[in-house]
Design a protein around this motif. Structure first.
Motif, PDB file in Angstrom:
ATOM      1  N   SER A  48       1.280  -5.069 -22.232  1.00  0.00           N
ATOM      2  CA  SER A  48       0.931  -6.475 -22.314  1.00  0.00           C
ATOM      3  C   SER A  48       2.299  -7.188 -21.923  1.00  0.00           C
ATOM      4  O   SER A  48       3.210  -6.726 -21.873  1.00  0.00           O
ATOM      5  N   ARG A  90      -6.272  -6.803 -28.416  1.00  0.00           N
ATOM      6  CA  ARG A  90      -7.142  -6.448 -27.541  1.00  0.00           C
ATOM      7  C   ARG A  90      -8.178  -5.245 -27.745  1.00  0.00           C
ATOM      8  O   ARG A  90      -9.148  -5.054 -27.221  1.00  0.00           O
ATOM      9  N   ALA A 115      -1.853  -6.662 -29.101  1.00  0.00           N
ATOM     10  CA  ALA A 115      -2.086  -8.055 -29.257  1.00  0.00           C
ATOM     11  C   ALA A 115      -3.547  -8.281 -29.149  1.00  0.00           C
ATOM     12  O   ALA A 115      -4.131  -9.173 -28.451  1.00  0.00           O
ATOM     13  N   GLU A 165      -0.475   1.365 -26.801  1.00  0.00           N
ATOM     14  CA  GLU A 165      -1.240   1.361 -25.458  1.00  0.00           C
ATOM     15  C   GLU A 165      -1.762   2.449 -24.784  1.00  0.00           C
ATOM     16  O   GLU A 165      -2.805   2.475 -24.217  1.00  0.00           O
TER      17      GLU A 165
END
Length: 267
Positions: A121, A181, A179, A113
């Motif tokens: 998330s 994204r 996730a 991330e």
């Protein structure tokens, strides 16, 4: 001159990305989490696994750390414990160890991330992903022995097979822990760099790690193998952190280049 005008800005963006991610901090954190939670989980699971799984895991450990060495001997000693080893762990102990191992996956998720400049998330989205990653990671580690021999075919098949599997694993890892994204296409450059670098690092480290482990134990006693293994893990995860972080820059470069080409064609 034109080539230098392109290389220098790219190098600057890579340096800025690595500074933002914090290579050494993340590598040290991942190494510590792997040593304290992921490795005990692996031993706990293998203690309850069928004999064929234990045998494959030992082959994989020997292929990574060399043989003979104190790490493999200690694992072999645990496995020879049989029912006594199972009583030591207990079902509750194994469950706690597996849950604790998610701390390592959470650290890896934060790395992904941070590398992709995304917010953390929600836990409801992430929990099942942590356990899914642990299952795949454990399976992959058990299979390392046969991958490193190319299913008996030697280095001609082993090296490209290892690279292909490593690229797929780090490609899927980023997509899972982010996730979904970030698209698969954008994640591929980082997976390619990370997978190739990891295979190269483990191959080179196989030349010095077994001797270093033996020398550390001879000089410092049983704690010597701990120091050497932690150092190896830090170097390993430094490779991972750099690969994922650089992958973001490569993906951005490709997207910017594609946008520029599109503008040129429209004109």
């Amino acid at each position: 001159m034109h080539q230098a005008s392109r290389v220098l800005p790219f190098a600057r963006r890579v340096a800025e990305q690595l500074a933002r991610v914090g290579v050494l901090d993340n590598a040290t954190r991942l190494a510590a989490q792997a040593f304290l939670t992921a490795l005990p989980m692996l031993i706990a699971i293998a203690t309850y696994s069928p004999e064929v799984i234990r045998a494959e895991l030992l082959v994989s450990l020997r292929s990574i750390f060399g043989t003979p060495n104190p790490v493999v001997r200690q694992v072999e000693g645990v496995y020879r414990g049989g029912p006594g080893a199972r009583e030591t762990w207990g079902a509750v102990g194994v469950l706690v160890t597996i849950v604790s191992a998610t701390a390592f996956v959470r650290a890896l998720q934060r790395l992904c991330e941070r590398s992709w400049h995304l917010p953390h998330s929600g836990i409801r989205i992430a929990v099942w992903r942590w356990f899914a990653w642990l299952v795949v990671w454990t399976t992959g580690l058990v299979c390392q022995g046969v991958l490193r021999t190319g299913f008996g075919a030697g280095l001609v098949l082993a090296v490209p097979l290892q690279v292909a599997v490593a690229v797929l694993v780090w490609w899927w890892t980023q997509h899972l822990l982010l996730a979904g994204r970030v698209g698969w296409r954008s994640l591929f450059p980082g997976a390619l760099v990370t997978g190739g670098a990891v295979v190269a690092f483990t191959g080179v480290s196989g030349l010095w790690l077994p001797h270093s482990l033996e020398a550390s134990v001879h000089r410092y006693g049983p704690l010597g193998s701990v120091f050497t293994l932690l150092s190896w893990l830090i170097l390993f995860f430094t490779t991972v952190v750099v690969g994922i972080a650089v992958g973001y820059v490569l993906a951005r470069e490709r997207s910017l280049s594609s946008a520029a080409d599109g503008d040129t064609r429209r004109r």
